[in-house]
Design a protein around this motif. Structure first.
Motif, PDB file in Angstrom:
ATOM      1  N   ASP A 100      17.122 -25.913  13.168  1.00  0.00           N
ATOM      2  CA  ASP A 100      18.609 -25.766  13.533  1.00  0.00           C
ATOM      3  C   ASP A 100      18.451 -24.448  14.149  1.00  0.00           C
ATOM      4  OD1 ASP A 100      19.079 -27.695  11.704  1.00  0.00           O
ATOM      5  OD2 ASP A 100      19.168 -26.409   9.997  1.00  0.00           O
ATOM      6  N   PHE A 101      19.643 -23.996  14.934  1.00  0.00           N
ATOM      7  CA  PHE A 101      19.542 -22.457  15.619  1.00  0.00           C
ATOM      8  C   PHE A 101      20.945 -22.169  15.864  1.00  0.00           C
ATOM      9  CE2 PHE A 101      20.050 -26.058  18.665  1.00  0.00           C
ATOM     10  CZ  PHE A 101      20.846 -25.470  19.814  1.00  0.00           C
ATOM     11  N   ILE A 102      20.972 -20.922  16.118  1.00  0.00           N
ATOM     12  CA  ILE A 102      22.404 -20.127  16.226  1.00  0.00           C
ATOM     13  C   ILE A 102      22.143 -19.772  17.753  1.00  0.00           C
ATOM     14  CG2 ILE A 102      21.565 -17.938  15.319  1.00  0.00           C
ATOM     15  CD1 ILE A 102      24.529 -17.388  14.855  1.00  0.00           C
ATOM     16  N   LEU A 103      23.205 -20.076  18.680  1.00  0.00           N
ATOM     17  CA  LEU A 103      23.301 -19.757  19.884  1.00  0.00           C
ATOM     18  C   LEU A 103      24.053 -18.300  20.214  1.00  0.00           C
ATOM     19  CD1 LEU A 103      22.794 -20.338  23.084  1.00  0.00           C
ATOM     20  CD2 LEU A 103      24.876 -21.674  22.868  1.00  0.00           C
ATOM     21  N   ILE A 104      23.369 -17.331  20.871  1.00  0.00           N
ATOM     22  CA  ILE A 104      24.183 -16.136  20.932  1.00  0.00           C
ATOM     23  C   ILE A 104      24.006 -15.875  22.654  1.00  0.00           C
ATOM     24  CG2 ILE A 104      24.213 -13.689  20.756  1.00  0.00           C
ATOM     25  CD1 ILE A 104      22.945 -14.473  18.138  1.00  0.00           C
ATOM     26  N   LEU A 105      24.996 -15.491  23.370  1.00  0.00           N
ATOM     27  CA  LEU A 105      25.046 -15.049  24.607  1.00  0.00           C
ATOM     28  C   LEU A 105      24.719 -13.743  24.661  1.00  0.00           C
ATOM     29  CD1 LEU A 105      28.074 -16.872  26.388  1.00  0.00           C
ATOM     30  CD2 LEU A 105      25.845 -17.842  25.515  1.00  0.00           C
ATOM     31  N   GLY A 106      23.764 -13.197  25.476  1.00  0.00           N
ATOM     32  CA  GLY A 106      23.181 -11.813  25.508  1.00  0.00           C
ATOM     33  C   GLY A 106      24.434 -11.084  26.113  1.00  0.00           C
ATOM     34  N   ASP A 107      25.472 -11.519  26.949  1.00  0.00           N
ATOM     35  CA  ASP A 107      26.355 -10.520  27.373  1.00  0.00           C
ATOM     36  C   ASP A 107      27.767 -10.457  26.355  1.00  0.00           C
ATOM     37  OD1 ASP A 107      27.474 -12.908  27.909  1.00  0.00           O
ATOM     38  OD2 ASP A 107      27.766 -12.622  30.271  1.00  0.00           O
ATOM     39  N   GLU A 108      27.610 -11.027  25.417  1.00  0.00           N
ATOM     40  CA  GLU A 108      28.610 -11.326  24.149  1.00  0.00           C
ATOM     41  C   GLU A 108      28.223  -9.987  23.195  1.00  0.00           C
ATOM     42  OE1 GLU A 108      31.109 -15.398  24.451  1.00  0.00           O
ATOM     43  OE2 GLU A 108      29.026 -15.074  22.660  1.00  0.00           O
ATOM     44  N   PHE A 109      29.210  -9.317  22.798  1.00  0.00           N
ATOM     45  CA  PHE A 109      28.982  -8.212  22.032  1.00  0.00           C
ATOM     46  C   PHE A 109      29.994  -8.196  20.840  1.00  0.00           C
ATOM     47  CE2 PHE A 109      28.651  -4.177  20.205  1.00  0.00           C
ATOM     48  CZ  PHE A 109      27.386  -3.716  20.174  1.00  0.00           C
ATOM     49  N   ILE A 110      29.485  -8.171  19.607  1.00  0.00           N
ATOM     50  CA  ILE A 110      30.372  -8.214  18.418  1.00  0.00           C
ATOM     51  C   ILE A 110      29.941  -7.096  17.423  1.00  0.00           C
ATOM     52  CG2 ILE A 110      31.069  -9.606  16.526  1.00  0.00           C
ATOM     53  CD1 ILE A 110      29.621 -11.800  18.404  1.00  0.00           C
ATOM     54  N   ILE A 111      31.128  -6.414  17.088  1.00  0.00           N
ATOM     55  CA  ILE A 111      31.163  -5.345  16.177  1.00  0.00           C
ATOM     56  C   ILE A 111      31.450  -5.901  14.705  1.00  0.00           C
ATOM     57  CG2 ILE A 111      32.133  -3.394  15.300  1.00  0.00           C
ATOM     58  CD1 ILE A 111      30.842  -2.876  17.991  1.00  0.00           C
ATOM     59  N   ASN A 112      30.367  -5.811  13.727  1.00  0.00           N
ATOM     60  CA  ASN A 112      30.360  -6.416  12.337  1.00  0.00           C
ATOM     61  C   ASN A 112      30.455  -7.753  12.350  1.00  0.00           C
ATOM     62  OD1 ASN A 112      30.381  -3.587  11.264  1.00  0.00           O
ATOM     63  ND2 ASN A 112      32.583  -3.579  11.433  1.00  0.00           N
ATOM     64  N   ASN A 113      29.490  -8.342  12.999  1.00  0.00           N
ATOM     65  CA  ASN A 113      29.523  -9.885  13.124  1.00  0.00           C
ATOM     66  C   ASN A 113      29.316 -10.602  11.762  1.00  0.00           C
ATOM     67  OD1 ASN A 113      26.208 -10.741  12.512  1.00  0.00           O
ATOM     68  ND2 ASN A 113      26.149  -9.078  13.645  1.00  0.00           N
ATOM     69  N   ASN A 114      29.805 -11.694  11.782  1.00  0.00           N
ATOM     70  CA  ASN A 114      29.769 -12.616  10.565  1.00  0.00           C
ATOM     71  C   ASN A 114      28.363 -13.570  10.612  1.00  0.00           C
ATOM     72  OD1 ASN A 114      32.117 -11.435   9.359  1.00  0.00           O
ATOM     73  ND2 ASN A 114      33.368 -12.586  10.662  1.00  0.00           N
TER      74      ASN A 114
END
Length: 256
Positions: A100-114
């Motif tokens: 299983d995996f979680i995808l994250i884009l390197g140019d998306e930035f999140i404050i206090n991610n869930n």
């Protein structure tokens, strides 16, 4: 579970800020964007490896991040040609293997991610896929990404890429949690006749059709997709930094 961070693109629309660097290497205070993302995902207990897909100025990212972060192994995959998100994800196919995996884009930035709570819910509810979303005040922002139709039980019914008329004020992001082996559906994803690339939404539509039980999670408190100079200015403001638009500094900002 593994994490896949896509950081291969050049980011032409933000050239005036990057000065030729990979935009994931833009620095805010003491860290680059890619370091913030790696740090956030490395804190999640369920993640046992972080895979970074690199392309443009790949060695710069590899030397900055290294092979381990907070005790988590970092591995790299090369996207030889920058042909969009799905092509980048395909470059990580064999590194993900049967995980299983979680995808994250390197140019998306999140404050206090869930991320952590979303992963726990993913396993507790036995979902096949969870889409990270943001509820926006300006519905025009949804037109830049994709819109999601949801029923009363929070199950996803449909997606539309860059919609003329969004279903609602829910904006889809590149933060997505997938069940193992879903990358096999990349081969079935059609190439967009206009862009000449495979699109994320078409990939998600195949998963929805084949498996169902696709839902959403709120990505965090604040979200920025780093594509333009304005996006970068909005991001540094989140860090309590004032923008010096007319300054000569490398990053166009100065500390308060």
């Amino acid at each position: 579970m593994k994490a896949v961070i896509l950081a291969a693109g050049k980011g032409k629309r933000i050239d005036s800020v990057t000065n030729g660097e990979n935009k994931c290497l833009l620095k805010i205070r003491d860290k680059t964007i890619i370091e913030y993302n790696v740090e956030n995902i490395s804190r999640i207990d369920e993640i046992n490896e972080i895979i970074i897909v690199v392309g443009y100025r790949s060695h710069d990212i590899m030397s900055k991040v290294g092979n381990y972060y907070n005790g988590k192994r970092i591995s790299y995959c090369i996207q030889k040609e920058q042909k969009g998100l799905i092509n980048a994800l395909e470059a990580a196919k064999y590194a993900v293997e049967d995980n299983d995996f979680i995808l994250i884009l390197g140019d998306e930035f999140i404050i206090n991610n869930n991320y952590s709570s979303a992963i726990k819910r993913f396993y507790e509810k036995k979902y096949n896929c969870m889409i990270g979303i943001v509820e926006v005040d300006d519905i025009n922002l949804v037109k830049k990404t994709y819109t999601i139709e949801i029923d009363k039980n929070d199950n996803i019914l449909d997606f539309i890429e860059k919609p003329i008329k969004p279903f609602n004020n829910i904006m889809g992001t590149g933060n997505i949690i997938f069940k193992k082996s879903f990358l096999k559906y990349i081969d079935q994803t059609p190439v967009n006749s206009i862009r000449g690339e495979k699109e994320l939404v078409d990939f998600l539509k195949i998963i929805l059709k084949e498996y169902g039980k696709v839902t959403t999670f709120k990505v965090g408190d604040s979200y920025i997709n780093l594509n333009t100079k304005e996006d970068y200015y909005n991001l540094v403001r989140l860090f309590g930094i004032k923008v010096d638009i007319y300054g000569d500094s490398k990053y166009g900002v100065e500390s308060i």
